[in-house]
Design a protein around this motif. Structure first.
Motif, PDB file in Angstrom:
ATOM      1  N   VAL A   1       0.818  -1.218   0.000  1.00  8.60           N
ATOM      2  CA  VAL A   1       0.000   0.000   0.000  1.00  8.60           C
ATOM      3  C   VAL A   1       0.850   1.266   0.000  1.00  8.60           C
ATOM      4  N   GLU A   2       2.146   1.141   0.209  1.00  9.36           N
ATOM      5  CA  GLU A   2       2.973   2.339   0.388  1.00  9.36           C
ATOM      6  C   GLU A   2       2.924   3.306  -0.800  1.00  9.36           C
ATOM      7  N   PRO A   3       3.003   2.844  -2.049  1.00  7.00           N
ATOM      8  CA  PRO A   3       2.896   3.813  -3.161  1.00  7.00           C
ATOM      9  C   PRO A   3       1.565   4.556  -3.155  1.00  7.00           C
ATOM     10  N   TRP A   4       0.508   3.883  -2.743  1.00 10.08           N
ATOM     11  CA  TRP A   4      -0.795   4.540  -2.671  1.00 10.08           C
ATOM     12  C   TRP A   4      -0.820   5.589  -1.565  1.00 10.08           C
ATOM     13  N   LEU A   5      -0.165   5.289  -0.447  1.00  8.98           N
ATOM     14  CA  LEU A   5      -0.072   6.273   0.636  1.00  8.98           C
ATOM     15  C   LEU A   5       0.641   7.534   0.149  1.00  8.98           C
ATOM     16  N   ASP A   6       1.677   7.337  -0.672  1.00 12.79           N
ATOM     17  CA  ASP A   6       2.400   8.484  -1.234  1.00 12.79           C
ATOM     18  C   ASP A   6       1.468   9.351  -2.079  1.00 12.79           C
ATOM     19  N   ILE A   7       0.659   8.703  -2.919  1.00 15.07           N
ATOM     20  CA  ILE A   7      -0.249   9.438  -3.807  1.00 15.07           C
ATOM     21  C   ILE A   7      -1.283  10.222  -3.002  1.00 15.07           C
ATOM     22  N   ILE A   8      -1.843   9.569  -1.986  1.00 18.79           N
ATOM     23  CA  ILE A   8      -2.848  10.239  -1.150  1.00 18.79           C
ATOM     24  C   ILE A   8      -2.218  11.419  -0.417  1.00 18.79           C
ATOM     25  N   ALA A   9      -1.032  11.224   0.128  1.00 15.68           N
ATOM     26  CA  ALA A   9      -0.364  12.297   0.862  1.00 15.68           C
ATOM     27  C   ALA A   9      -0.102  13.512  -0.025  1.00 15.68           C
ATOM     28  N   GLN A  10       0.207  13.268  -1.282  1.00 15.67           N
ATOM     29  CA  GLN A  10       0.534  14.361  -2.201  1.00 15.67           C
ATOM     30  C   GLN A  10      -0.705  15.076  -2.739  1.00 15.67           C
ATOM     31  N   ASN A  11      -1.828  14.393  -2.786  1.00 18.57           N
ATOM     32  CA  ASN A  11      -3.000  14.931  -3.476  1.00 18.57           C
ATOM     33  C   ASN A  11      -4.227  15.185  -2.606  1.00 18.57           C
ATOM     34  N   GLU A  12      -4.218  14.690  -1.372  1.00 17.10           N
ATOM     35  CA  GLU A  12      -5.401  14.813  -0.511  1.00 17.10           C
ATOM     36  C   GLU A  12      -4.995  15.386   0.850  1.00 17.10           C
ATOM     37  N   PRO A  13      -4.827  16.693   0.930  1.00 16.29           N
ATOM     38  CA  PRO A  13      -4.307  17.291   2.177  1.00 16.29           C
ATOM     39  C   PRO A  13      -5.220  17.102   3.384  1.00 16.29           C
ATOM     40  N   ASP A  14      -6.497  16.880   3.173  1.00 12.67           N
ATOM     41  CA  ASP A  14      -7.419  16.709   4.300  1.00 12.67           C
ATOM     42  C   ASP A  14      -7.589  15.251   4.726  1.00 12.67           C
ATOM     43  N   ILE A  15      -6.852  14.367   4.081  1.00 11.18           N
ATOM     44  CA  ILE A  15      -6.999  12.934   4.344  1.00 11.18           C
ATOM     45  C   ILE A  15      -5.762  12.394   5.059  1.00 11.18           C
ATOM     46  N   THR A  16      -5.968  11.582   6.080  1.00  9.64           N
ATOM     47  CA  THR A  16      -4.871  10.862   6.720  1.00  9.64           C
ATOM     48  C   THR A  16      -4.599   9.591   5.917  1.00  9.64           C
ATOM     49  N   PRO A  17      -3.431   9.435   5.338  1.00 11.51           N
ATOM     50  CA  PRO A  17      -3.177   8.249   4.512  1.00 11.51           C
ATOM     51  C   PRO A  17      -3.296   6.940   5.294  1.00 11.51           C
ATOM     52  N   LEU A  18      -2.667   6.875   6.481  1.00 13.11           N
ATOM     53  CA  LEU A  18      -2.690   5.652   7.280  1.00 13.11           C
ATOM     54  C   LEU A  18      -3.265   5.976   8.651  1.00 13.11           C
TER      55      LEU A  18
END
Length: 526
Positions: free
Chosen positions: A224-241
Motif C-alpha cells: 500500500v505504500e505507493p498509494w499512501l504516497d499518492i494520497i499524501a501528495q493529493n489529498e491534504p485533508d486525508i490521513t493516509p494511514l
C-alpha cells in the motif's frame, strides 16, 4: 529519535495506556478476539441455502422440548446473567416475552440479570464463589473462563453433547467445541458464528475509485505504500494511514500467532511451538520498521498517541485512506455507518482459526444451577429456535424492532434492548439488519469451511499460575507497546531498555511457564 523525545513519548504512552486500561474494562476482546472481531468481532450457514434446515431444527426442537416436561411439573425459573454495556434496560418486558415461549417449549420461566460490562468478570467470579443460583452465562466475557472452569465453577457438558444434545455438538463442530476443553472436560459450547478471522486493510472506497487503485495488487502490507504516497501528495485533508491508539496490531497477526495480550508473548515465526518476546520476532521487527517509516513520513494520524477513545478520529470522520483491522465476511457493509462512508477490504491472509477462537464467545452452565438439565434445554433453544434466539437478541417486535422484509429487521429509534447477535447461541438464526448483505450467512459458511485451524487449537494458558507475572509484565509492556505499534519510535533505540524492563517484571519466568505448558500440551495432543 533523540533520547529526551523518546522519554516524552514513553511517558505520554504510559498515561494514555492507564486511561485506556480503565476504559477497556468494558470491552474485553476477547478475544483478543476479536471478533470479534470482533471480531467480532465479532460463526461465525447459509442464509439462503440454510433456511429450510433451520426451520426443520425449529420444528424438531418443539417436539424435543415437549418430551422433557413431566406431568404437573412446576415451571423452573432459569436465571440468565447477561453482559450489559448500558444498552439493555427493558429486561422485564423481554423476560415476559421469552417466558411465553419457554413455558410452552421447556416449561421454564426466564429471569434476566444484567451485569455491568466493566465489572462482568469479577462479578461472575464473586457470584459463583458465593454460590448464587445461576443457570446460564456467556463465559467468554470477563476473561476468566479457564480459571473458573478449572476451579469447578462450570458444569461439564460432554455427557449432554454426546447424548441428548449431540445435534448441538454436530452443529457447532466437534473440533471447534473441543477447543473449550479444560482438564479434558467441555465446560462451554461456543456460539455458532464465524469460526475464524482474517486480518488486512480497510480502504476508503471513494478514494480507491477516484484514483483507480487495483486492489488485486495488494498482497502484503507494504504494497500500500505507493498509494499512501499518492494520497499524501493529493489529498491534504486525508490521513493516509489511520492508526488507532492500539496501533497496527492486526498486521502482526498475519505473520505470527499472538499468544498473550495483544502480543506480549508471541509464537515464533521460525520455530514451531516456541514462545518469544515480540521484539525478538523477525517478522515483528520488519513491521516495526515499516510503520516507523510511515510515521516519519507523516502518513500516520498525529492523535494516534493521545486518542483515548481506542478508535482513530480520521477513520471515524471518513477522513482516512486506509487502516488495518481484524476482518470477517460482511465487515465492509456492517461498518460503513460507523466510519461514515463506503468501505472496501483486502485480506492479507487466508481464513485462520486462532487457538483462542473457540473461547471467543460461548455459553456455559454455572455449577450453581439448580437444574442444569433445564439450562441445557434453554441452550438448545438458543441454537435451534429462531423465535427464542431473536427475542433474546433483538427484544420485542413493534417495541424494539420492526420487520422490514423476510428475515430482515430494523432496530427502532429509542429501543431499550440492543444486544449482540454473536454473543448468544446460533447467529445463523439471526434476523438480518438493513446494513447486512442477503448472503451474509452463506458467506459465513464458506468462510468457516475455508478456515485453517491453529496448530495449537485448544491450548490454554493456566491463568492461575501466570496472572501475577502477566499483570506485572503488562504494566511494563503498556509503557512501550503503543509507541511501537503506531511507529512513533525506532524499536532498535529502545530494545535493550524495553527488554530489561520486561525482565525486571518477571518476563523470563512468564515465558518459561507458558513454554512449559505449551510443551506439555503439544506432547499430549500432537
Amino acid at each position: 529519535m533523540k533520547k529526551n523525545t523518546l522519554k516524552r513519548f514513553l511517558a505520554l504512552g504510559l498515561s494514555v495506556a492507564m486511561i485506556l486500561g480503565t476504559a477497556a474494562c468494558g470491552n474485553d476482546d476477547a478475544g483478543t478476539g476479536q471478533s470479534g472481531a470482533g471480531s467480532g468481532q465479532e460463526s461465525q450457514g447459509g442464509q439462503d441455502g440454510g433456511q429450510e434446515s433451520r426451520e426443520s431444527q425449529d420444528s424438531g426442537q418443539e417436539s424435543q422440548g415437549g418430551s422433557q416436561e413431566a406431568e404437573g411439573e412446576e415451571p423452573y425459573q432459569l436465571d440468565l446473567f447477561m453482559y450489559d454495556t448500558g444498552s439493555l434496560s427493558n429486561s422485564a418486558a423481554v423476560e415476559e416475552e421469552l417466558t411465553k415461549l419457554t413455558l410452552e417449549k421447556i416449561n421454564c420461566t426466564v429471569k434476566i440479570h444484567l451485569v455491568d460490562g466493566a465489572t462482568y468478570g469479577d462479578k461472575m467470579n464473586l457470584e459463583m464463589t458465593s454460590k448464587t443460583k445461576m443457570d446460564l452465562v456467556n463465559s467468554a466475557f470477563g476473561g476468566k473462563y479457564h480459571y473458573l472452569a478449572g476451579s469447578g465453577m462450570y458444569t461439564p457438558l460432554e455427557d449432554y453433547l454426546n447424548g441428548e444434545y449431540s445435534n448441538l455438538y454436530d452443529l457447532v463442530g466437534h473440533e471447534f467445541t473441543d477447543g473449550t476443553k479444560v482438564n479434558g472436560h467441555i465446560y462451554a459450547l461456543p456460539v455458532n458464528k464465524e469460526k475464524g478471522e482474517t486480518n488486512g486493510w480497510v480502504f476508503n472506497a471513494e478514494l480507491v475509485e477516484k484514483y483507480n487503485f487495483d486492489l488485486s495488487t495488494i498482497k502484503t502490507y507494504k504494497d500500500v505504500e505507493p498509494w499512501l504516497d499518492i494520497i499524501a501528495q493529493n489529498e491534504p485533508d486525508i490521513t493516509p494511514l489511520a492508526v488507532p491508539s492500539a496501533g497496527i496490531f492486526n498486521l502482526f497477526a498475519v505473520y505470527s500467532e499472538p499468544v498473550y495480550y495483544n502480543g506480549l508473548v508471541r509464537m515464533s515465526t521460525t520455530e514451531p511451538y516456541k514462545v518469544v518476546s515480540p521484539i525478538d520476532d523477525v517478522k515483528s521487527q520488519e513491521l516495526f520498521d515499516w510503520v516507523h517509516a510511515m510515521y516519519e513520513k507523516g502518513y500516520v494520524n498525529k492523535d494516534a498517541l493521545t486518542d483515548i477513545t481506542g478508535d482513530n478520529s480520521p477513520a471515524r470522520e471518513y477522513k482516512f485512506f486506509c487502516f488495518s483491522s481484524n476482518l470477517k465476511p460482511g465487515f465492509a457493509e456492517e461498518s460503513a455507518a460507523k466510519y461514515g462512508g463506503r468501505l472496501v477490504c483486502v485480506d492479507l491472509q487466508e481464513p485462520f482459526m486462532p487457538f483462542t477462537q473457540s473461547v471467543g464467545s460461548m455459553m456455559s452452565i454455572p455449577s450453581t444451577s439448580q437444574n442444569p438439565d433445564k439450562a441445557m434445554a434453554f441452550i438448545n433453544l438458543l441454537y435451534t429456535d429462531k423465535d427464542v434466539y431473536n427475542t433474546l437478541v433483538f427484544g420485542i417486535e413493534g417495541v424494539n424492532y420492526e420487520m422490514t422484509g423476510e428475515n430482515r429487521a430494523k432496530t427502532l429509534d429509542g429501543s431499550s434492548w440492543s444486544n449482540w447477535s454473536w454473543a448468544y447461541g446460533n447467529q445463523f438464526l439471526s434476523y438480518l439488519m438493513n446494513d447486512e448483505p442477503d448472503n451474509k450467512y452463506t458467506q459465513f459458511e464458506d468462510f468457516n469451511a475455508a478456515c485453517r485451524p491453529s496448530d495449537i487449537l485448544g491450548f490454554a494458558i493456566d491463568a492461575d499460575k501466570t496472572s501475577d507475572l502477566f499483570n506485572a509484565c503488562t504494566v511494563v509492556f503498556d509503557q512501550y507497546r503503543q509507541a511501537l505499534l503506531i511507529g512513533a519510535v525506532d524499536w532498535r533505540e529502545i530494545k535493550d531498555e524495553f527488554q530489561e524492563a520486561l525482565d525486571g517484571a518477571g518476563y523470563q519466568e512468564l515465558l518459561a511457564e507458558i513454554q512449559a505448558e505449551l510443551d506439555a500440551w503439544v506432547a499430549e495432543n500432537k
